[in-house]
Motif scaffolding. Structure first.
Motif, PDB file in Angstrom:
ATOM      1  N   ALA A  53       0.838  -1.202   0.000  1.00  0.00           N
ATOM      2  CA  ALA A  53       0.000   0.000   0.000  1.00  0.00           C
ATOM      3  C   ALA A  53       0.873   1.253   0.000  1.00  0.00           C
ATOM      4  O   ALA A  53       1.721   1.430   0.872  1.00  0.00           O
ATOM      5  CB  ALA A  53      -0.917  -0.012   1.217  1.00  0.00           C
ATOM      6  N   GLY A  54       0.679   2.095  -1.004  1.00  0.00           N
ATOM      7  CA  GLY A  54       1.409   3.355  -1.077  1.00  0.00           C
ATOM      8  C   GLY A  54       2.862   3.243  -1.450  1.00  0.00           C
ATOM      9  O   GLY A  54       3.584   4.216  -1.397  1.00  0.00           O
ATOM     10  N   GLU A  55       3.317   2.063  -1.820  1.00  0.00           N
ATOM     11  CA  GLU A  55       4.720   1.850  -2.180  1.00  0.00           C
ATOM     12  C   GLU A  55       4.798   1.030  -3.457  1.00  0.00           C
ATOM     13  O   GLU A  55       3.833   0.411  -3.872  1.00  0.00           O
ATOM     14  CB  GLU A  55       5.447   1.080  -1.078  1.00  0.00           C
ATOM     15  CG  GLU A  55       5.529   1.754   0.256  1.00  0.00           C
ATOM     16  CD  GLU A  55       6.280   0.894   1.265  1.00  0.00           C
ATOM     17  OE1 GLU A  55       7.338   0.348   0.906  1.00  0.00           O
ATOM     18  OE2 GLU A  55       5.788   0.761   2.389  1.00  0.00           O
ATOM     19  N   ASP A  56       5.996   1.027  -4.044  1.00  0.00           N
ATOM     20  CA  ASP A  56       6.242   0.130  -5.165  1.00  0.00           C
ATOM     21  C   ASP A  56       6.621  -1.235  -4.614  1.00  0.00           C
ATOM     22  O   ASP A  56       7.326  -1.331  -3.620  1.00  0.00           O
ATOM     23  CB  ASP A  56       7.385   0.658  -6.039  1.00  0.00           C
ATOM     24  CG  ASP A  56       7.014   1.947  -6.744  1.00  0.00           C
ATOM     25  OD1 ASP A  56       5.836   2.090  -7.116  1.00  0.00           O
ATOM     26  OD2 ASP A  56       7.901   2.801  -6.909  1.00  0.00           O
ATOM     27  N   GLY A  57       6.126  -2.268  -5.230  1.00  0.00           N
ATOM     28  CA  GLY A  57       6.518  -3.605  -4.813  1.00  0.00           C
ATOM     29  C   GLY A  57       5.358  -4.421  -4.281  1.00  0.00           C
ATOM     30  O   GLY A  57       4.200  -4.012  -4.322  1.00  0.00           O
ATOM     31  N   VAL A  58       5.712  -5.595  -3.798  1.00  0.00           N
ATOM     32  CA  VAL A  58       4.728  -6.544  -3.280  1.00  0.00           C
ATOM     33  C   VAL A  58       5.194  -7.049  -1.922  1.00  0.00           C
ATOM     34  O   VAL A  58       6.335  -6.844  -1.522  1.00  0.00           O
ATOM     35  CB  VAL A  58       4.528  -7.738  -4.240  1.00  0.00           C
ATOM     36  CG1 VAL A  58       3.894  -7.318  -5.540  1.00  0.00           C
ATOM     37  CG2 VAL A  58       5.846  -8.452  -4.491  1.00  0.00           C
ATOM     38  N   ARG A  59       4.282  -7.744  -1.248  1.00  0.00           N
ATOM     39  CA  ARG A  59       4.633  -8.353   0.029  1.00  0.00           C
ATOM     40  C   ARG A  59       3.851  -9.649   0.175  1.00  0.00           C
ATOM     41  O   ARG A  59       2.854  -9.860  -0.515  1.00  0.00           O
ATOM     42  CB  ARG A  59       4.333  -7.421   1.198  1.00  0.00           C
ATOM     43  CG  ARG A  59       2.844  -7.177   1.418  1.00  0.00           C
ATOM     44  CD  ARG A  59       2.613  -6.234   2.607  1.00  0.00           C
ATOM     45  NE  ARG A  59       1.213  -6.176   2.940  1.00  0.00           N
ATOM     46  CZ  ARG A  59       0.568  -7.018   3.745  1.00  0.00           C
ATOM     47  NH1 ARG A  59       1.230  -8.010   4.307  1.00  0.00           N
ATOM     48  NH2 ARG A  59      -0.717  -6.882   3.996  1.00  0.00           N
ATOM     49  N   VAL A  60       4.322 -10.491   1.057  1.00  0.00           N
ATOM     50  CA  VAL A  60       3.593 -11.716   1.366  1.00  0.00           C
ATOM     51  C   VAL A  60       2.504 -11.338   2.366  1.00  0.00           C
ATOM     52  O   VAL A  60       2.796 -10.900   3.478  1.00  0.00           O
ATOM     53  CB  VAL A  60       4.521 -12.803   1.945  1.00  0.00           C
ATOM     54  CG1 VAL A  60       3.719 -14.014   2.379  1.00  0.00           C
ATOM     55  CG2 VAL A  60       5.581 -13.188   0.935  1.00  0.00           C
ATOM     56  N   ALA A  61       1.250 -11.490   1.946  1.00  0.00           N
ATOM     57  CA  ALA A  61       0.126 -11.144   2.811  1.00  0.00           C
ATOM     58  C   ALA A  61      -0.232 -12.291   3.749  1.00  0.00           C
ATOM     59  O   ALA A  61      -0.883 -12.090   4.759  1.00  0.00           O
ATOM     60  CB  ALA A  61      -1.089 -10.754   1.969  1.00  0.00           C
ATOM     61  N   GLY A  62       0.175 -13.487   3.394  1.00  0.00           N
ATOM     62  CA  GLY A  62      -0.114 -14.637   4.236  1.00  0.00           C
ATOM     63  C   GLY A  62       0.028 -15.928   3.461  1.00  0.00           C
ATOM     64  O   GLY A  62       0.493 -15.934   2.318  1.00  0.00           O
ATOM     65  N   VAL A  63      -0.385 -16.985   4.101  1.00  0.00           N
ATOM     66  CA  VAL A  63      -0.336 -18.301   3.483  1.00  0.00           C
ATOM     67  C   VAL A  63      -1.727 -18.917   3.610  1.00  0.00           C
ATOM     68  O   VAL A  63      -2.321 -18.888   4.685  1.00  0.00           O
ATOM     69  CB  VAL A  63       0.706 -19.209   4.165  1.00  0.00           C
ATOM     70  CG1 VAL A  63       0.695 -20.607   3.573  1.00  0.00           C
ATOM     71  CG2 VAL A  63       2.096 -18.603   4.040  1.00  0.00           C
ATOM     72  N   ALA A  64      -2.238 -19.440   2.513  1.00  0.00           N
ATOM     73  CA  ALA A  64      -3.517 -20.148   2.514  1.00  0.00           C
ATOM     74  C   ALA A  64      -3.225 -21.646   2.473  1.00  0.00           C
ATOM     75  O   ALA A  64      -2.189 -22.073   1.963  1.00  0.00           O
ATOM     76  CB  ALA A  64      -4.354 -19.735   1.314  1.00  0.00           C
ATOM     77  N   PHE A  65      -4.129 -22.413   3.017  1.00  0.00           N
ATOM     78  CA  PHE A  65      -3.938 -23.860   3.069  1.00  0.00           C
ATOM     79  C   PHE A  65      -5.036 -24.563   2.291  1.00  0.00           C
ATOM     80  O   PHE A  65      -6.198 -24.154   2.329  1.00  0.00           O
ATOM     81  CB  PHE A  65      -3.946 -24.353   4.519  1.00  0.00           C
ATOM     82  CG  PHE A  65      -2.789 -23.833   5.317  1.00  0.00           C
ATOM     83  CD1 PHE A  65      -1.577 -24.491   5.308  1.00  0.00           C
ATOM     84  CD2 PHE A  65      -2.908 -22.674   6.058  1.00  0.00           C
ATOM     85  CE1 PHE A  65      -0.501 -24.002   6.021  1.00  0.00           C
ATOM     86  CE2 PHE A  65      -1.843 -22.178   6.783  1.00  0.00           C
ATOM     87  CZ  PHE A  65      -0.634 -22.838   6.769  1.00  0.00           C
ATOM     88  N   GLY A  66      -4.655 -25.618   1.599  1.00  0.00           N
ATOM     89  CA  GLY A  66      -5.607 -26.445   0.886  1.00  0.00           C
ATOM     90  C   GLY A  66      -6.354 -27.346   1.855  1.00  0.00           C
ATOM     91  O   GLY A  66      -6.203 -27.253   3.076  1.00  0.00           O
ATOM     92  N   SER A  67      -7.107 -28.251   1.308  1.00  0.00           N
ATOM     93  CA  SER A  67      -7.912 -29.163   2.107  1.00  0.00           C
ATOM     94  C   SER A  67      -7.039 -30.168   2.851  1.00  0.00           C
ATOM     95  O   SER A  67      -6.114 -30.742   2.291  1.00  0.00           O
ATOM     96  CB  SER A  67      -8.893 -29.913   1.210  1.00  0.00           C
ATOM     97  OG  SER A  67      -9.541 -30.923   1.931  1.00  0.00           O
TER      98      SER A  67
END
Length: 131
Positions: A53-67
């Motif tokens: 947010a408000g910057e250039d680039g990306v970040r890891v927002a979290g990890v999702a898990f499958g079944s």
């Protein structure tokens, strides 16, 4: 975007790609993990990336898990087999994991190339300034 902004954005991309590769390696390493039918199977990991947010680039927002349900396999000779001869395997799709691995590797390489080119440009600018 400045040279330092490009390096920062590409560096954040490298971090996300490295995290993605780590998740893939966990998935591949546990693809053949067998548990009793009364237990949860290994849940496939998926990295969730998000724009900073408000910057250039990306970040890891979290990890999702499958079944964690996995898939039942009839293997009556396995030590963990239930009374009906079934064990639980994770539902890891190796084809998908290999495809994701290639994409993450290429993404990492592309971001590393941006960092390298930006660094070279900065060093060239310094050389011009010294002349």
């Amino acid at each position: 975007m400045t040279i330092f902004g490009a390096i920062g954005a590409a560096g954040s991309g490298m971090t996300v790609m490295r995290t993605w590769l780590d998740a893939i390696s966990d998935n591949v390493a546990n693809a053949n993990t067998v548990v009793a039918t009364s237990e949860d199977a290994f849940a496939t990991r998926y990295v969730v990336a998000q724009e900073k947010a408000g910057e250039d680039g990306v970040r890891v927002a979290g990890v999702a898990f499958g079944s964690a349900e996995g898939r039942l396999v009839h293997d009556p000779n396995h030590a963990l087999a239930d009374a009906d001869g079934y064990v639980r395997h994770p539902d890891v799709d190796m084809t998908s994991q290999m495809t994701q691995m290639i994409m993450a590797q290429r993404g990492y390489q592309a971001n590393a190339a941006v960092v390298s080119r930006a660094t070279e440009s900065y060093q060239a600018a310094l050389q011009i300034g010294r002349s």
